[in-house]
Write a protein that holds these residues in place. Sequence first.
Motif, PDB file in Angstrom:
ATOM      1  N   GLU A 290       0.809  -1.219   0.000  1.00 37.81           N
ATOM      2  CA  GLU A 290       0.000   0.000   0.000  1.00 37.81           C
ATOM      3  C   GLU A 290       0.843   1.269   0.000  1.00 37.81           C
ATOM      4  N   MET A 291       2.070   1.192   0.504  1.00 30.92           N
ATOM      5  CA  MET A 291       2.926   2.376   0.519  1.00 30.92           C
ATOM      6  C   MET A 291       3.307   2.818  -0.884  1.00 30.92           C
ATOM      7  N   SER A 292       3.207   1.901  -1.841  1.00 27.28           N
ATOM      8  CA  SER A 292       3.573   2.220  -3.225  1.00 27.28           C
ATOM      9  C   SER A 292       2.372   2.682  -4.050  1.00 27.28           C
ATOM     10  N   TYR A 293       1.185   2.704  -3.432  1.00 25.22           N
ATOM     11  CA  TYR A 293      -0.033   2.994  -4.190  1.00 25.22           C
ATOM     12  C   TYR A 293      -0.029   4.391  -4.802  1.00 25.22           C
ATOM     13  N   ASP A 294       0.302   5.416  -4.011  1.00 26.74           N
ATOM     14  CA  ASP A 294       0.239   6.792  -4.518  1.00 26.74           C
ATOM     15  C   ASP A 294       1.146   6.989  -5.725  1.00 26.74           C
ATOM     16  N   LEU A 295       2.364   6.463  -5.643  1.00 32.53           N
ATOM     17  CA  LEU A 295       3.283   6.576  -6.775  1.00 32.53           C
ATOM     18  C   LEU A 295       2.759   5.781  -7.966  1.00 32.53           C
ATOM     19  N   GLY A 296       2.252   4.572  -7.708  1.00 36.67           N
ATOM     20  CA  GLY A 296       1.703   3.757  -8.792  1.00 36.67           C
ATOM     21  C   GLY A 296       0.558   4.443  -9.498  1.00 36.67           C
ATOM     22  N   ARG A 297      -0.331   5.057  -8.721  1.00 31.21           N
ATOM     23  CA  ARG A 297      -1.478   5.768  -9.313  1.00 31.21           C
ATOM     24  C   ARG A 297      -1.014   6.955 -10.146  1.00 31.21           C
ATOM     25  N   LEU A 298      -0.005   7.693  -9.656  1.00 28.12           N
ATOM     26  CA  LEU A 298       0.520   8.844 -10.398  1.00 28.12           C
ATOM     27  C   LEU A 298       1.123   8.399 -11.727  1.00 28.12           C
ATOM     28  N   LEU A 299       1.951   7.357 -11.693  1.00 26.23           N
ATOM     29  CA  LEU A 299       2.558   6.847 -12.927  1.00 26.23           C
ATOM     30  C   LEU A 299       1.481   6.355 -13.896  1.00 26.23           C
ATOM     31  N   TYR A 300       0.517   5.656 -13.369  1.00 33.26           N
ATOM     32  CA  TYR A 300      -0.571   5.080 -14.179  1.00 33.26           C
ATOM     33  C   TYR A 300      -1.319   6.169 -14.933  1.00 33.26           C
ATOM     34  N   ARG A 301      -1.715   7.202 -14.217  1.00 30.86           N
ATOM     35  CA  ARG A 301      -2.500   8.271 -14.836  1.00 30.86           C
ATOM     36  C   ARG A 301      -1.679   9.099 -15.816  1.00 30.86           C
ATOM     37  N   GLN A 302      -0.449   9.432 -15.425  1.00 25.17           N
ATOM     38  CA  GLN A 302       0.380  10.274 -16.287  1.00 25.17           C
ATOM     39  C   GLN A 302       0.795   9.553 -17.565  1.00 25.17           C
ATOM     40  N   LEU A 303       1.169   8.279 -17.456  1.00 25.39           N
ATOM     41  CA  LEU A 303       1.565   7.534 -18.654  1.00 25.39           C
ATOM     42  C   LEU A 303       0.403   7.394 -19.625  1.00 25.39           C
TER      43      LEU A 303
END
Length: 299
Positions: free
Chosen positions: A268-281
């Motif tokens: 869960e600690m990686s969720y915010d970064l994962g969501r940011l990468l997902y949306r931006q890409l």
Amino acid sequence: DALICNLPSGACDYAAAVEDSVYYRLYSGGYIHKKDVSILEGFVDIQKSIEAVGIQSHDRGENFIFVGGEGLPYYISFNENSDILTFQLSNLVDIPSSLSHLASKMFDSIQVNNDEEKGSCTIRLHLAEGQELWGYQVEYSEGNLYLKCKTPPTLSSNSSKPLQGISVVLDAGHGGSDQGAMSVWGTQGPMEKDITLAYAQSLRRRLESLGAEVSLTRSDDSTMDEEDRILYSAYKDADLYLSFHGTATESNVNGQAVSGISVYYDNEMSYDLGRLLYRQLASQLKLKNNDLSSNDLSV
């Protein structure tokens, strides 16, 4: 029981074969793949006593040292809702019943619960107000067990090099004899291993231009197994680990008609970064959002 797949090399536990399975059932709980296990024959005493617990503070977090704990199997998790890091050790004979003497700046309370019948201990560390946990890692070294807790990195005040001081490991999936998925053009096009390496090399140049210290798990067409990729990242003590892969389709599907972005994170600690990468890409590359989810996929 959950499938245990992240114990470091050197962990020792009692195991029982599971009929018609490629897994062993561990005494400490969960399962592990048989290919990841070396059997120790004869009488082997794996019970250990923790003689003392110490703490080392540094500018990016704290290391907890469990003296005499090398090889102990463990389970670790972090609950963002309660801000509690739970660390469970198995095959214990003895451990200090209180860790209140530890002068931790990251955690405002540390509770120890011993289960003498099971030979296990559960330690709950509550994150102090205003503190943030960026990640954690467990290592064995010189007879001891180390629990390393890291705080978030900060951006540099140098506007031209905002990532100065931040370390990144980029993993180009597959490589060498492991070609990964085949190109949509068959053998006439690049394999997955070629594309992932191109991604990693390109991103490395961009991140280095912003000041980051970047390492690649492989920089050429070499074969590298999964464990070595993780060990390399741990050795580099990276702030960020990104693994690149391509998604394969069924042989009866037109690969040229399929596109999209998928991002997987392991906690869960990686969720915010994962969501940011997902949306931006997806937005920048004009590609379809396929999947953003937590997954224990192997790299």
